[in-house]
Design a protein around this motif. Structure first.
Motif, PDB file in Angstrom:
ATOM      1  N   ASN A 211     -32.913 -62.106  -3.159  1.00  0.00           N
ATOM      2  CA  ASN A 211     -31.662 -62.775  -3.352  1.00  0.00           C
ATOM      3  C   ASN A 211     -31.662 -63.925  -4.769  1.00  0.00           C
ATOM      4  O   ASN A 211     -32.157 -65.175  -3.808  1.00  0.00           O
ATOM      5  CB  ASN A 211     -30.806 -62.647  -2.385  1.00  0.00           C
ATOM      6  N   MET A 212     -31.755 -64.269  -5.750  1.00  0.00           N
ATOM      7  CA  MET A 212     -31.729 -65.421  -6.235  1.00  0.00           C
ATOM      8  C   MET A 212     -30.856 -66.696  -5.332  1.00  0.00           C
ATOM      9  O   MET A 212     -31.279 -67.442  -5.384  1.00  0.00           O
ATOM     10  CB  MET A 212     -30.505 -64.789  -7.245  1.00  0.00           C
ATOM     11  N   ASP A 213     -29.331 -66.307  -5.761  1.00  0.00           N
ATOM     12  CA  ASP A 213     -28.543 -67.503  -4.732  1.00  0.00           C
ATOM     13  C   ASP A 213     -29.014 -67.687  -3.351  1.00  0.00           C
ATOM     14  O   ASP A 213     -29.222 -68.786  -3.200  1.00  0.00           O
ATOM     15  CB  ASP A 213     -26.821 -66.952  -4.920  1.00  0.00           C
ATOM     16  N   ALA A 214     -29.673 -67.447  -2.894  1.00  0.00           N
ATOM     17  CA  ALA A 214     -30.251 -67.343  -1.292  1.00  0.00           C
ATOM     18  C   ALA A 214     -31.064 -68.406  -1.823  1.00  0.00           C
ATOM     19  O   ALA A 214     -31.918 -68.513  -0.758  1.00  0.00           O
ATOM     20  CB  ALA A 214     -30.005 -65.411  -0.570  1.00  0.00           C
ATOM     21  N   ALA A 215     -32.375 -67.543  -3.053  1.00  0.00           N
ATOM     22  CA  ALA A 215     -33.391 -68.486  -3.056  1.00  0.00           C
ATOM     23  C   ALA A 215     -33.172 -69.450  -3.080  1.00  0.00           C
ATOM     24  O   ALA A 215     -33.496 -70.968  -3.032  1.00  0.00           O
ATOM     25  CB  ALA A 215     -34.228 -67.587  -4.371  1.00  0.00           C
TER      26      ALA A 215
END
Length: 304
Positions: free
Chosen positions: A32-36
């Protein structure tokens, strides 16, 4: 959720964080890009993340050779402000990058980023992130070139322009102070006049054809007779080559001779052969978007 190498590269572009940091964050976030991005912030990389989107078009163009003088490097490293470019810590970082390229010969920019920087236990990529955090500005290693052989380098205006030139000549000629003076003259010529090519043979055929077409149209529009048009165009092409080709350019210290003639004269005086093989000229920030700060907006933002 799986992720790809492209996802890692995208996260790196968005945050300015190291490749391995981005990969670990995506693994932890299950792709998950946002979580990363949140994970990177939580790990104390927020400062680097915030600065990665800023325009870095200042900095320095730096050029150097090894002690033996048979390997040279020219590199451009960008920062956001000229003030930081003059900072000793930033300048030492640039020198470390150049020395690393001299000694370890990375194939390209990606390879350089993964190379352990000279005098440290960190990769260049990790060192960049460390400097972003400690110096407080976005910093980018933009480009570099490395030559082996008889090499001369020159830095103009405290790093505004960096030049590297490769020559073909005998070692005994290269060791002479007269040759070193000549080589510096050539590097200074390149810095000052900014040739696009080494010689006429180096100019791509499509460029020559394009220039010929434009010049032909000019001559026709001037109403010149068709039978002499080609001769006129050839004359204009000769002037074009004198502008863009290093060997054809008038020598800046003596406009009565070309760079080619100056080279031949020097070779004759030193009792050997000298040939200019290639050159690189980096000017800091060329082709990059420049910061357009609005002072009124900046002050308004400070008092909100």
């Amino acid at each position: 959720m799986a992720f790809t190498a492209k996802d890692v590269a995208n996260l790196r572009e968005k945050t300015g964080c190291g490749m391995m940091d981005c990969k670990k964050a995506l693994t932890e976030a299950d792709g998950n890009m946002d979580a990363a991005m949140d994970i990177l912030r939580e790990k104390g990389l927020a400062a680097a993340t915030k600065k990665a989107g800023r325009i870095a078009a200042e900095g320095v163009a730096y050029a150097t050779t090894n002690e033996a003088g048979n390997v040279g490097v020219v590199i451009e490293v960008n920062a956001e402000t000229d003030f930081v470019a003059k900072n000793a810590d930033f300048q030492n970082f640039v020198k470390t990058c150049a020395d690393t390229i001299l000694d370890k010969n990375p194939a390209d920019m990606d390879a350089l980023m993964k190379t352990v920087a000279n005098g440290t236990d960190m990769t260049v990529e990790a060192l960049v992130q460390d400097k972003v955090l400690t110096i407080g500005e976005n910093i980018k290693v933009r480009r570099f070139e490395r030559y082996e052989g008889v090499v001369a380098t020159y830095i103009h205006a405290a790093g505004r322009i960096g030049v590297m030139v490769k020559f073909d000549t005998a070692d005994e000629i290269a060791a002479k102070p007269e040759f070193k003076a000549y080589a510096k003259d050539i590097a200074m010529q390149i810095a000052a006049v900014n040739p696009s090519y080494l010689d006429e043979a180096s100019v791509p055929a499509e460029i020559v054809e394009h220039e010929r077409k434009i010049l032909t149209e000019q001559v026709i529009n001037e109403g010149k007779p068709e039978k002499i048009a080609e001769k006129i165009v050839n004359g204009k092409l000769g002037k074009y080559f004198k502008e863009v080709c290093l060997l054809d350019q008038p020598f800046v210290k003596d406009s009565d001779v070309s760079v080619q003639k100056y080279t031949e004269n020097t070779a004759k005086e030193l009792g050997g052969d000298i040939k200019i093989v290639s050159f690189v000229r980096f000017e800091k920030g060329e082709g990059l978007e420049k910061r357009a700060d609005n002072f009124a907006d900046e002050v308004a933002g400070m008092i909100k």
